[in-house]
Design a protein around this motif. Structure first.
Motif, mmCIF file in Angstrom:
data_model
loop_
_atom_site.group_PDB
_atom_site.id
_atom_site.type_symbol
_atom_site.label_atom_id
_atom_site.label_comp_id
_atom_site.label_asym_id
_atom_site.label_seq_id
_atom_site.Cartn_x
_atom_site.Cartn_y
_atom_site.Cartn_z
ATOM 1 N N THR A 1 3.700 3.436 -0.640
ATOM 2 C CA THR A 1 4.218 4.608 -1.354
ATOM 3 C C THR A 1 4.102 4.433 -2.860
ATOM 4 O O THR A 1 3.746 5.365 -3.586
ATOM 5 C CB THR A 1 5.689 4.853 -0.967
ATOM 6 O OG1 THR A 1 5.774 5.009 0.452
ATOM 7 C CG2 THR A 1 6.230 6.102 -1.649
ATOM 8 N N ALA B 1 14.205 3.599 -0.241
ATOM 9 C CA ALA B 1 13.311 2.809 -1.098
ATOM 10 C C ALA B 1 11.974 3.497 -1.332
ATOM 11 O O ALA B 1 11.322 3.252 -2.355
ATOM 12 C CB ALA B 1 13.068 1.434 -0.468
ATOM 13 N N LEU B 2 11.561 4.391 -0.427
ATOM 14 C CA LEU B 2 10.236 5.008 -0.555
ATOM 15 C C LEU B 2 10.138 5.940 -1.771
ATOM 16 O O LEU B 2 9.255 5.769 -2.607
ATOM 17 C CB LEU B 2 9.869 5.742 0.730
ATOM 18 C CG LEU B 2 9.785 4.886 1.997
ATOM 19 C CD1 LEU B 2 9.257 5.720 3.165
ATOM 20 C CD2 LEU B 2 8.901 3.676 1.781
ATOM 21 N N THR C 1 6.647 0.824 1.884
ATOM 22 C CA THR C 1 7.237 0.968 0.550
ATOM 23 C C THR C 1 6.201 0.662 -0.533
ATOM 24 O O THR C 1 6.078 1.394 -1.522
ATOM 25 C CB THR C 1 8.448 0.039 0.392
ATOM 26 O OG1 THR C 1 9.438 0.378 1.375
ATOM 27 C CG2 THR C 1 9.052 0.165 -0.995
ATOM 28 N N ALA D 1 10.332 3.919 -4.976
ATOM 29 C CA ALA D 1 9.045 3.299 -5.301
ATOM 30 C C ALA D 1 8.072 4.340 -5.841
ATOM 31 O O ALA D 1 7.261 4.056 -6.733
ATOM 32 C CB ALA D 1 8.459 2.635 -4.054
ATOM 33 N N ASN E 1 14.613 4.004 4.080
ATOM 34 C CA ASN E 1 13.882 5.195 3.636
ATOM 35 C C ASN E 1 14.143 5.523 2.173
ATOM 36 O O ASN E 1 13.272 6.073 1.487
ATOM 37 C CB ASN E 1 14.268 6.385 4.519
ATOM 38 C CG ASN E 1 13.514 7.643 4.161
ATOM 39 O OD1 ASN E 1 12.290 7.677 4.229
ATOM 40 N ND2 ASN E 1 14.239 8.675 3.766
#
Length: 568
Positions: free
Chosen positions: A424, A362-363, A421, A366, A360
């Motif tokens: 996003t 990484a979202l 990801t 990004a 999570n």
């Protein structure tokens, strides 16, 4: 220029070109100076803008910082549902799973009541900002926000926790309107897209901080491990309160109250220090923009408060309100509501809770990359094109997210995580930040707070639906629909609908001044034909004169060349 006069505002006036606003508003101003300032803004390089408007950027970022608080607070609510100690305190033991879990009703209600609070905040924003201005309204809401944090921090049960989220939502709703409105009003033309889209980056930063804080405290063995994340909001509030104390009020707010000296003082605080000529040019341009807007719907503007409110649903402003509302509605229904629930979606796709929280993070990371990249993209593509293509590309990845659910075991979770990801990043490259730019630029100056309130209210009403349905779609308990990653199929279809609306109704606002947008809307220009050249041609036709040199010539009026020399 022997016949020139000087007004009480200190601006040199050419009698042949002076416009005096109606209904006892601010004094006359030099229209040639305003037009030259408008042309200069359109022709400035980005390096010149940064040099001239450093202070403007500094103040705008302070107001945008309130969005970090909102993003952090809203994300924290849902992220904590994957937090063991939080579930143990406020949840119930589920023998089938062998662990504590927050009941579905509370999972839906906790973020839901925060949105209800935001709707209340949005409803009071327009009258508050009209009476107090953007600066004092923000200071008041920061104080209330600090007070309301005490409830979730000390909440002994889930009912008190819910009441705290409801009250916290009120200042969050005000921040959602004030921040983009303030940025749009004080920003010069080249900075307007960056400072308005910066609000989206602040939202993402808030989410990133929330995900990192929850990940950092997930191994805690006592209640302070989830109460400290709530307490961190006091630090945000203290920093922003000091920051905004030094910021000026929007000059447009002063002009709407016929306070020209106060407007000039505010402008001198946002332009380059020691540049009085630049301040006079910006003041004249703002006065000229207000005069252009006052050409329409004067009765509604000077009627009762309710008449002024209804004005945004009448005539030219009705179209502007519609576009702002649907643009934000599209952002709400394009699938972004999955992002706060991503940990649960990853769990439903096969990942254990700890790994779901790790993915999570990484979202929002990004999202930050995507938002910063959008500033570069906007230099080569207009807002309209980015919005259209963003929706189309996102629909493809949402279909991919849905297809990932058919993979076996953990492979489904990792595939859905990877696709989400990238989704996003695309969202925060296109729809996320560009929506803030569109809805901030589309409304008229005199109805900006009201129109943004209506648009954000539309977004939040859709958000209420998302908060009610998303946990049912992505959840895997007995009360959920157990769609998991298949939820992407639904939002892919909604992205296509949004793309169709964008093509027909959302106009291009790139490099068009606030006055230029007024002219284009007042002349009923098609969304597909908005451009600076079209605005200049229509404006010149209205005034019975040629367009500016960028699109034609103003002739040999010496006051224009003198103004250009001062601004250059």
């Amino acid at each position: 220029m022997a016949n020139d006069k000087t007004t009480k505002s200190g601006v040199r006036v050419n009698p042949g070109d002076t416009e005096t606003a109606s209904a006892g508003s601010y004094p006359g101003y030099d229209t040639d100076l305003a037009l030259a300032a408008e042309e200069h803004e359109q022709n400035m390089t980005f390096k010149e803008v940064l040099k001239a408007d450093r202070r403007l950027i500094f103040y705008s970022l302070g107001f945008s910082g309130t969005i970090i608080m909102e993003g952090y607070g809203l994300a924290l609510i849902t992220y904590l549902f994957s937090f063991a100690m939080f579930n143990k305190k406020y949840g119930a033991y589920q023998s089938t799973k062998g662990e504590y879990e927050i009941e579905y009703l509370w999972k839906a209600l906790l973020p839901l009541v925060a949105q209800f609070g935001s709707i209340v905040g949005i409803l009071i924003t327009a009258p508050l900002t009209k009476a107090l201005g953007y600066k004092r309204t923000t200071q008041l809401m920061l104080f209330l926000s600090a007070c309301f944090v005490f409830m979730p921090f000390f909440a002994p049960n889930i009912q008190i926790l819910m009441a705290g989220f409801l009250l916290q939502g009120i200042p969050w709703g005000v921040f959602q309107v004030v921040s983009p409105a303030y940025a749009s009003e004080i920003a010069s033309l080249q900075l307007r897209p960056i400072l308005t889209t910066w609000n989206n980056l602040c939202w993402v930063i808030g989410q990133l901080i929330a995900s990192a804080v929850v990940k950092g405290f997930e191994g805690g063995s006592d209640e302070m491990s989830f109460r400290i994340p709530f307490a961190l909001q006091w630090i945000f509030t203290a920093i922003l309160m000091v920051y905004i104390t030094f910021a000026p009020e929007s000059p447009y707010w002063h002009l709407q109250k016929n306070r020209v000296p106060e407007a000039r003082h505010a402008i001198t605080k946002i332009v380059r220090k020691g540049a009085p000529d630049l301040a006079e040019q910006k003041l004249a341009l703002m006065q000229h923009t207000m005069a252009q807007e006052r050409k329409q719907d004067t009765a509604a503007e000077y009627g009762s408060g309710f008449q002024r409110f209804l004005g945004m649903f009448r005539g030219v402003d009705a179209r502007r309100t519609e576009i702002a509302c649907v643009a934000w509605l599209t952002q709400a229904l394009c699938g972004a509501s999955i992002i706060p629930w991503a940990p649960k979606l990853f769990e439903s796709a096969g990942l254990p809770p700890s790994q779901a929280l790790s993915v999570n993070i990484a979202l929002p990371a990004a999202g930050i990359v995507g938002t910063v990249a959008s500033w570069w993209l906007m230099r080569y593509m207009g807002r309209r094109q980015i919005y259209l293509w963003g929706l189309l590309v996102m629909s493809v990845f949402l279909v991919g997210c849905g297809c990932a659910s058919f993979l076996p075991g953990k492979a489904a979770g990792w595939a859905a995580g990877g696709i989400l990801t990238v989704y996003t990043a695309i969202y925060d490259l296109t729809i996320g930040p560009i929506c803030y730019s569109i809805v901030s630029e589309i409304p008229s100056i005199r109805r900006r707070a009201a129109t943004l309130s209506a648009a954000r209210g539309t977004y939040l009403l859709a958000g209420l639906l998302n908060h009610f349905l998303t946990p049912k779609m992505v959840g895997m308990d007995d009360q959920s629909w157990k769609w998991g990653a298949k939820t992407g199929f639904l939002y892919a279809g909604l992205c296509i609908v949004g793309a169709v609306y964008t093509f027909w109704r959302i106009p291009e606002t790139n490099n068009i001044s606030a006055r230029g947008l007024d002219i284009l809307f007042q002349n009923g220009t098609s969304a597909r034909h908005f451009s600076p050249e079209k605005a200049a041609a229509l404006g010149a036709s209205e005034a019975g004169r040629p367009a500016l040199t960028q699109y034609g010539s103003l002739g040999s009026n010496p006051s224009v060349h003198e103004a250009r020399a001062k601004s250059g």
